[in-house]
Design a protein around this motif. Structure first.
Motif, PDB file in Angstrom:
ATOM      1  N   GLY A  25       0.431  -1.064   0.174  1.00  0.00           N
ATOM      2  CA  GLY A  25       0.057  -0.171   0.181  1.00  0.00           C
ATOM      3  C   GLY A  25       0.643   1.517   0.288  1.00  0.00           C
ATOM      4  O   GLY A  25       2.179   1.140   0.220  1.00  0.00           O
ATOM      5  N   PHE A  26      -0.064   2.561  -0.588  1.00  0.00           N
ATOM      6  CA  PHE A  26       1.032   3.868  -0.633  1.00  0.00           C
ATOM      7  C   PHE A  26       1.080   4.145   0.937  1.00  0.00           C
ATOM      8  O   PHE A  26       2.626   4.870   1.326  1.00  0.00           O
ATOM      9  N   ASP A  27       0.308   3.716   1.940  1.00  0.00           N
ATOM     10  CA  ASP A  27       0.952   4.501   2.915  1.00  0.00           C
ATOM     11  C   ASP A  27       2.311   3.319   3.638  1.00  0.00           C
ATOM     12  O   ASP A  27       3.033   4.306   3.989  1.00  0.00           O
ATOM     13  N   GLU A  28       2.361   2.595   3.552  1.00  0.00           N
ATOM     14  CA  GLU A  28       3.872   1.405   3.822  1.00  0.00           C
ATOM     15  C   GLU A  28       5.069   2.230   2.806  1.00  0.00           C
ATOM     16  O   GLU A  28       5.354   1.741   3.807  1.00  0.00           O
ATOM     17  N   THR A  29       4.402   2.274   1.239  1.00  0.00           N
ATOM     18  CA  THR A  29       5.460   3.178   1.155  1.00  0.00           C
ATOM     19  C   THR A  29       6.064   4.063   1.668  1.00  0.00           C
ATOM     20  O   THR A  29       7.033   4.271   1.514  1.00  0.00           O
ATOM     21  N   CYS A  30       5.502   5.178   1.656  1.00  0.00           N
ATOM     22  CA  CYS A  30       5.187   6.394   2.605  1.00  0.00           C
ATOM     23  C   CYS A  30       6.365   6.328   3.548  1.00  0.00           C
ATOM     24  O   CYS A  30       7.099   6.982   3.929  1.00  0.00           O
ATOM     25  N   SER A  31       5.533   5.135   4.669  1.00  0.00           N
ATOM     26  CA  SER A  31       6.850   4.824   6.378  1.00  0.00           C
ATOM     27  C   SER A  31       7.870   4.534   5.499  1.00  0.00           C
ATOM     28  O   SER A  31       8.444   4.841   6.282  1.00  0.00           O
ATOM     29  N   ALA A  32       8.222   3.677   4.362  1.00  0.00           N
ATOM     30  CA  ALA A  32       9.668   3.121   4.591  1.00  0.00           C
ATOM     31  C   ALA A  32      10.171   3.817   3.674  1.00  0.00           C
ATOM     32  O   ALA A  32      11.129   4.235   4.086  1.00  0.00           O
ATOM     33  N   TRP A  33       9.661   5.514   2.679  1.00  0.00           N
ATOM     34  CA  TRP A  33      10.584   5.798   1.947  1.00  0.00           C
ATOM     35  C   TRP A  33      10.261   7.306   2.154  1.00  0.00           C
ATOM     36  O   TRP A  33      11.167   7.731   0.831  1.00  0.00           O
ATOM     37  N   GLY A  34       8.951   7.823   2.607  1.00  0.00           N
ATOM     38  CA  GLY A  34       8.791   8.972   1.708  1.00  0.00           C
ATOM     39  C   GLY A  34       9.457  10.351   2.815  1.00  0.00           C
ATOM     40  O   GLY A  34       8.998  11.316   2.203  1.00  0.00           O
ATOM     41  N   ASP A  35      11.091   9.713   3.498  1.00  0.00           N
ATOM     42  CA  ASP A  35      11.281  11.198   4.090  1.00  0.00           C
ATOM     43  C   ASP A  35      12.900  10.832   3.313  1.00  0.00           C
ATOM     44  O   ASP A  35      13.770  11.395   3.248  1.00  0.00           O
ATOM     45  N   ARG A  36      13.141   9.681   1.823  1.00  0.00           N
ATOM     46  CA  ARG A  36      14.500  10.366   1.169  1.00  0.00           C
ATOM     47  C   ARG A  36      14.051  10.359  -0.075  1.00  0.00           C
ATOM     48  O   ARG A  36      14.645  10.944  -0.710  1.00  0.00           O
ATOM     49  N   ILE A  37      13.131   9.597  -0.462  1.00  0.00           N
ATOM     50  CA  ILE A  37      12.884  10.211  -2.181  1.00  0.00           C
ATOM     51  C   ILE A  37      11.508  10.206  -2.842  1.00  0.00           C
ATOM     52  O   ILE A  37      10.389   9.991  -1.537  1.00  0.00           O
ATOM     53  N   SER A  38      11.628  11.197  -3.675  1.00  0.00           N
ATOM     54  CA  SER A  38       9.864  11.431  -4.286  1.00  0.00           C
ATOM     55  C   SER A  38       8.806  10.465  -4.798  1.00  0.00           C
ATOM     56  O   SER A  38       9.428  10.071  -5.405  1.00  0.00           O
ATOM     57  N   LEU A  39       7.984  10.317  -3.686  1.00  0.00           N
ATOM     58  CA  LEU A  39       7.118   9.156  -4.416  1.00  0.00           C
ATOM     59  C   LEU A  39       5.659   9.737  -4.522  1.00  0.00           C
ATOM     60  O   LEU A  39       5.946  11.284  -3.964  1.00  0.00           O
ATOM     61  N   VAL A  40       5.157   9.716  -5.181  1.00  0.00           N
ATOM     62  CA  VAL A  40       3.945  10.368  -5.816  1.00  0.00           C
ATOM     63  C   VAL A  40       2.991   8.515  -6.539  1.00  0.00           C
ATOM     64  O   VAL A  40       2.990   8.080  -6.454  1.00  0.00           O
ATOM     65  N   LEU A  41       1.592   8.516  -5.506  1.00  0.00           N
ATOM     66  CA  LEU A  41       1.102   8.019  -5.782  1.00  0.00           C
ATOM     67  C   LEU A  41       0.275   8.983  -7.211  1.00  0.00           C
ATOM     68  O   LEU A  41      -1.044   9.011  -7.541  1.00  0.00           O
ATOM     69  N   ARG A  42      -0.713   7.233  -8.646  1.00  0.00           N
ATOM     70  CA  ARG A  42      -0.755   8.396  -9.352  1.00  0.00           C
ATOM     71  C   ARG A  42      -1.648   6.764  -9.854  1.00  0.00           C
ATOM     72  O   ARG A  42      -1.916   5.551  -9.915  1.00  0.00           O
ATOM     73  N   ASP A  43      -3.052   7.422 -10.901  1.00  0.00           N
ATOM     74  CA  ASP A  43      -3.970   6.472 -11.611  1.00  0.00           C
ATOM     75  C   ASP A  43      -3.439   6.157 -13.040  1.00  0.00           C
ATOM     76  O   ASP A  43      -2.343   6.687 -13.470  1.00  0.00           O
TER      77      ASP A  43
END
Length: 296
Positions: free
Chosen positions: A262-280
């Motif tokens: 899930g995107f929340d899990e992804t953000c928890s793991a990497w959101g403080d390092r890389i530029s993350l975006v969820l798109r359709d």
């Protein structure tokens, strides 16, 4: 328009058909960029770093990013970097990444290639075009130095156009076409072509991003890549590899409804390092039904 990532196993490609020629002159444009979390306030503005060798602007690690290759629209509040198709406009004040389908042919452009450069289209042992079946795109033939030189002149003009039109960087897509080439292309072929594109981008004052393909990650410095643009790195457990290789200068796109992470899990793991975006999946403009945009 066509999408690119209809399943976890198909990475996204260019969505606008047609072939346009670029102009040979280019300007390197500086932009201010900051980091921001969705719903929060923008951080202090930072000037993206310049490389010493090529004097190009590098993106700032963690800057808020939007992937707009399906059609441009006003960037959401806090966004400091956007990727758009080469035929779209750049956005003043943003770090603009120019999307170029460098290793395959859009279906709408196939007639042009067949009429003008049929020898640059990859063919199998029977003389038939080698097609990326997922997207109906013919592969370009990077298998010889002579063909790579010809291709570099064509794609190079597109890169020149990106620079002239105010982009700061370019992302050449389908670097991994060797995986779909029926054994006709190798990693070495595509790495050599990518190196030529990197030289062209740098001569235009543009940074160049590695698009997917961890198979070539250990060659990123030799090729000349400056940052990464990844699709579904969380789903493929690749985010750490890209982040480590590029000092966190990674634009990472995840797609709504794809994969088990899930995107929340992804953000928890990497959101403080890389530029993350969820798109359709279809990377629709904000005005169209089904548009999805979310950051960490």
């Amino acid at each position: 328009m066509t999408g690119r990532a209809h399943s976890l196993f198909f990475r996204r490609g260019r969505v606008v058909a047609g072939v346009a020629t670029g102009l040979a002159s280019a300007l390197a444009v500086g932009v201010l960029a900051g980091c921001s979390a969705e719903g929060g306030e923008s951080g202090a503005a930072e000037l993206p770093l310049r490389t010493k060798a090529a004097d190009v602007l590098l993106p700032t690690a963690g800057m808020m990013f939007d992937y707009q290759i399906g059609g441009g629209y006003t960037p959401p509040d806090g966004v400091r970097a956007v990727s758009r198709d080469r035929e779209d406009e750049s956005v003043p004040g943003q770090y603009n990444v120019c999307y170029v389908n460098a290793f395959q042919v859009q279906p709408g452009a196939l007639d042009w290639w067949q009429d003008t450069h049929p020898d640059l289209l990859l063919r199998d042992g029977d003389g038939e075009l080698v097609i990326d079946e997922g997207w109906g795109e013919a592969l370009l033939d990077t298998s010889t130095a002579a063909r790579r030189t010809q291709l570099a002149e064509i794609v190079g003009k597109w890169i020149d156009g990106c620079a002239k039109n105010g982009f700061q960087a370019v992302e050449p897509d389908n670097l991994d076409s060797f995986e779909r080439s029926k054994g006709k292309l190798t990693q070495d072929h595509n790495a050599a072509f990518a190196k030529a594109l990197a030289a062209r981008a740098h001569s235009d004052g543009l940074a160049i991003g590695q698009k997917n393909t961890t198979d070539l990650l250990d060659r990123h410095a030799a090729i000349g890549f400056d940052f990464a643009v990844t699709e579904e790195c969380a789903q493929f457990d690749e985010c750490d590899a890209y982040a480590d290789a590029y000092d966190d200068r990674v634009f990472a796109i995840e797609y709504e409804g794809e994969g088990d992470v899930g995107f929340d899990e992804t953000c928890s793991a990497w959101g403080d390092r890389i530029s993350l975006v969820l798109r359709d999946l279809d990377v629709l403009p904000a005005s169209e039904k089904g548009h999805v945009f979310r950051t960490c």
